[in-house]
Design a protein around this motif. Structure first.
Motif, mmCIF file in Angstrom:
data_model
loop_
_atom_site.group_PDB
_atom_site.id
_atom_site.type_symbol
_atom_site.label_atom_id
_atom_site.label_comp_id
_atom_site.label_asym_id
_atom_site.label_seq_id
_atom_site.Cartn_x
_atom_site.Cartn_y
_atom_site.Cartn_z
ATOM 1 N N ALA A 171 -4.371 -11.648 -27.278
ATOM 2 C CA ALA A 171 -4.511 -10.245 -27.677
ATOM 3 C C ALA A 171 -5.916 -9.954 -28.188
ATOM 4 C CB ALA A 171 -3.479 -9.906 -28.749
ATOM 5 N N CYS A 172 -6.464 -10.849 -28.999
ATOM 6 C CA CYS A 172 -7.821 -10.634 -29.519
ATOM 7 C C CYS A 172 -8.860 -10.710 -28.407
ATOM 8 C CB CYS A 172 -8.143 -11.665 -30.599
ATOM 9 S SG CYS A 172 -7.218 -11.451 -32.144
ATOM 10 N N ARG A 173 -8.686 -11.661 -27.506
ATOM 11 C CA ARG A 173 -9.641 -11.809 -26.417
ATOM 12 C C ARG A 173 -9.569 -10.617 -25.457
ATOM 13 N NH1 ARG A 173 -10.079 -15.331 -23.011
ATOM 14 N NH2 ARG A 173 -12.227 -16.065 -23.320
ATOM 15 N N ALA A 193 -5.570 -25.843 -29.243
ATOM 16 C CA ALA A 193 -6.452 -24.672 -29.246
ATOM 17 C C ALA A 193 -7.021 -24.453 -27.850
ATOM 18 C CB ALA A 193 -7.575 -24.859 -30.264
ATOM 19 N N ARG A 194 -7.457 -25.527 -27.215
ATOM 20 C CA ARG A 194 -7.996 -25.419 -25.861
ATOM 21 C C ARG A 194 -6.903 -25.022 -24.870
ATOM 22 N NH1 ARG A 194 -10.714 -29.876 -27.967
ATOM 23 N NH2 ARG A 194 -9.202 -31.356 -27.088
ATOM 24 N N ALA A 195 -5.714 -25.617 -25.037
ATOM 25 C CA ALA A 195 -4.623 -25.306 -24.113
ATOM 26 C C ALA A 195 -4.217 -23.842 -24.193
ATOM 27 C CB ALA A 195 -3.421 -26.195 -24.419
ATOM 28 N N LEU A 196 -4.345 -23.241 -25.372
ATOM 29 C CA LEU A 196 -3.927 -21.856 -25.562
ATOM 30 C C LEU A 196 -5.051 -20.861 -25.305
ATOM 31 C CD1 LEU A 196 -1.693 -22.207 -28.748
ATOM 32 C CD2 LEU A 196 -1.057 -22.420 -26.339
ATOM 33 N N GLY A 197 -6.196 -21.335 -24.855
ATOM 34 C CA GLY A 197 -7.264 -20.437 -24.436
ATOM 35 C C GLY A 197 -8.197 -19.961 -25.525
ATOM 36 N N GLY A 221 -11.910 -10.047 -19.381
ATOM 37 C CA GLY A 221 -10.737 -10.327 -18.568
ATOM 38 C C GLY A 221 -9.483 -10.466 -19.405
ATOM 39 N N VAL A 222 -8.362 -10.369 -18.734
ATOM 40 C CA VAL A 222 -7.056 -10.451 -19.379
ATOM 41 C C VAL A 222 -6.294 -11.634 -18.801
ATOM 42 C CG1 VAL A 222 -4.868 -9.265 -19.796
ATOM 43 C CG2 VAL A 222 -7.000 -7.956 -19.732
ATOM 44 N N ALA A 225 0.230 -15.702 -20.606
ATOM 45 C CA ALA A 225 0.585 -17.022 -21.121
ATOM 46 C C ALA A 225 0.704 -18.051 -19.996
ATOM 47 C CB ALA A 225 1.893 -16.942 -21.907
ATOM 48 N N VAL A 226 1.310 -17.658 -18.889
ATOM 49 C CA VAL A 226 1.522 -18.604 -17.799
ATOM 50 C C VAL A 226 0.212 -19.005 -17.121
ATOM 51 C CG1 VAL A 226 1.869 -16.909 -15.943
ATOM 52 C CG2 VAL A 226 3.118 -19.110 -15.900
ATOM 53 N N ASP A 227 -0.858 -18.212 -17.298
ATOM 54 C CA ASP A 227 -2.159 -18.587 -16.749
ATOM 55 C C ASP A 227 -2.695 -19.826 -17.453
ATOM 56 O OD1 ASP A 227 -2.191 -16.407 -15.002
ATOM 57 O OD2 ASP A 227 -3.085 -15.095 -16.516
ATOM 58 N N ASP A 228 -2.485 -19.908 -18.761
ATOM 59 C CA ASP A 228 -2.932 -21.058 -19.543
ATOM 60 C C ASP A 228 -1.937 -22.207 -19.451
ATOM 61 O OD1 ASP A 228 -5.231 -19.695 -20.581
ATOM 62 O OD2 ASP A 228 -3.929 -18.668 -22.015
ATOM 63 N N LEU A 229 -0.647 -21.878 -19.372
ATOM 64 C CA LEU A 229 0.408 -22.891 -19.428
ATOM 65 C C LEU A 229 1.356 -22.717 -18.231
ATOM 66 C CD1 LEU A 229 1.208 -22.459 -23.238
ATOM 67 C CD2 LEU A 229 -0.333 -24.139 -22.204
ATOM 68 N N PRO A 230 0.950 -23.154 -17.070
ATOM 69 C CA PRO A 230 1.764 -22.917 -15.869
ATOM 70 C C PRO A 230 3.144 -23.560 -15.929
ATOM 71 C CG PRO A 230 -0.066 -24.422 -15.408
ATOM 72 C CD PRO A 230 -0.326 -23.830 -16.749
#
Length: 358
Positions: A171-173, A193-197, A221-222, A225-230
């Motif tokens: 949301a912040c990004r 932290a890295r896994a969650l973007g 860009g937006v 969740a599934v983009d970071d954690l397929p």
């Protein structure tokens, strides 16, 4: 000044005695005396006050202090921070570096680490908006629309808040504000932290300051969740989360059948057992979310240590996991994690102990 007369260890012992005795005045005198002896505010915050706070947590887990003592000691340590950073004539550092927001993840009540970060950054010249404990993500984002912070520093201590942390990071990004994650919830090396973007991870307050001083680019860009954690596409996290109440209830009922003495439990004992089972399910769900079995097994190891310190045979956890596994036979990732947790506990407990429950 010729330098401090007492080491960090000596000051820590003096501050520990004051906070555990519930003596706010002696606690404040410790840090004020150290300032007069030449200590810097930041060093006192991070090398003395933070160390004492960590000790408070260790002593509680080892059952050497009560919950009430832990709360009282933490409250005094909070007031010590206030006295430390607002000493003297009331002057304040010039905010010349920029403006940042320091906040805890929604649901996170352990605000002490975030407070240390906020005060350290203020001392280094940042304008800090400190939002404190459990800030709901919509309000955190609304604050960014109001302030356009250079960064959000997001603190989390309990891994079960990682899914909410992921929501906050995205949301912040999305509104163009980079996020620096920190706290035990994100792993000792920042792997979650890295896994969650998150844009960066910092192990402590000094690390957070270094990240900010190096500079952070505004994200574009937006992401979903599934983009970071397929792996979330398998729906196991969602199904376990949605079934939480049923899993706890059915496991509790089966425990009664396997351990008849449990039928004599008081309402308070039954409630505590249900709470423990709920924590087990919550940590399992979080491990599924980030696809990291160690989130689950590390929690079980910690719980085992806490139970042992309170004279509760930790092998009882294995039975609860066996029952839970029976109900998760259609979820391969979840079942694998439950079995890994049971194996870890079996390795560190006495399997002959079978007459207690979770």
């Amino acid at each position: 000044m010729s330098g401090p007369r007492a080491s960090a260890g000596e000051l820590g012992e003096a501050l520990w005695k004051a906070v555990i005795d519930g003596d706010e005045y002696d606690a404040v005198d410790v840090v004020r005396g150290a300032l007069e002896d030449g200590w810097q505010e930041e060093d006192l915050l991070l090398d003395v006050v933070a160390a004492v706070q960590a000790r408070i947590g260790v002593e509680w887990a080892a059952d050497r202090i009560s919950v009430a003592q832990e709360h009282a000691a933490t409250a005094i340590n909070e007031r010590v921070i206030t006295a430390l950073v607002h000493h003297g004539s009331g002057t304040r550092p010039d905010a010349v570096r920029g403006r940042v927001t320091v906040s805890c993840v929604d649901g996170e009540w352990h605000a002490f680490p975030a407070r240390l970060v906020a005060e350290t950054l203020r001392l280094r010249g940042w304008h800090v908006d400190y939002l404190g404990a459990q800030t709901p993500t919509p309000h955190l984002v609304a604050h960014q629309h109001h302030t356009n912070s250079d960064a959000v520093l997001l603190s989390g201590s309990i891994p079960t808040h990682l899914p909410r942390a992921h929501t906050a990071i995205n949301a912040c990004r999305t509104v163009g504000v980079p996020v620096v994650a920190g706290g035990r919830a994100f792993g000792v090396d920042g792997r979650y932290a890295r896994a969650l973007g998150a844009d960066a991870w910092a192990p402590d307050a000094r690390g957070a300051a270094a990240v900010l001083e190096a500079g952070l680019a505004r994200p574009t860009g937006v992401r979903q969740a599934v983009d970071d954690l397929p792996h979330l596409a398998d729906q196991e996290y969602s199904m376990v989360t949605q079934s939480r109440g049923r899993l706890v209830k059915e496991t509790l009922t089966e425990l009664e059948h396997r351990f008849p003495p449990m039928r004599e439990y008081s309402d308070a004992q039954r409630e505590r057992t249900a709470e423990d089972l709920a924590h087990v399910v919550d940590f399992l769900a979080t491990a599924l979310y980030v696809d990291a079995v160690e989130v689950f097994t590390d929690f079980l190891g910690w719980t085992s240590d806490v139970l042992s310190a309170r004279n509760v045979p930790p092998h009882s956890l294995v039975t609860g996991l066996d029952i839970l596994g029976d109900r998760l036979h259609d979820f391969p990732r979840a079942l694998s994690m439950v079995r890994a947790g049971a194996a870890r506990l079996t390795d560190r407990t006495d399997p002959a102990v079978t007459d207690t429950v979770v």
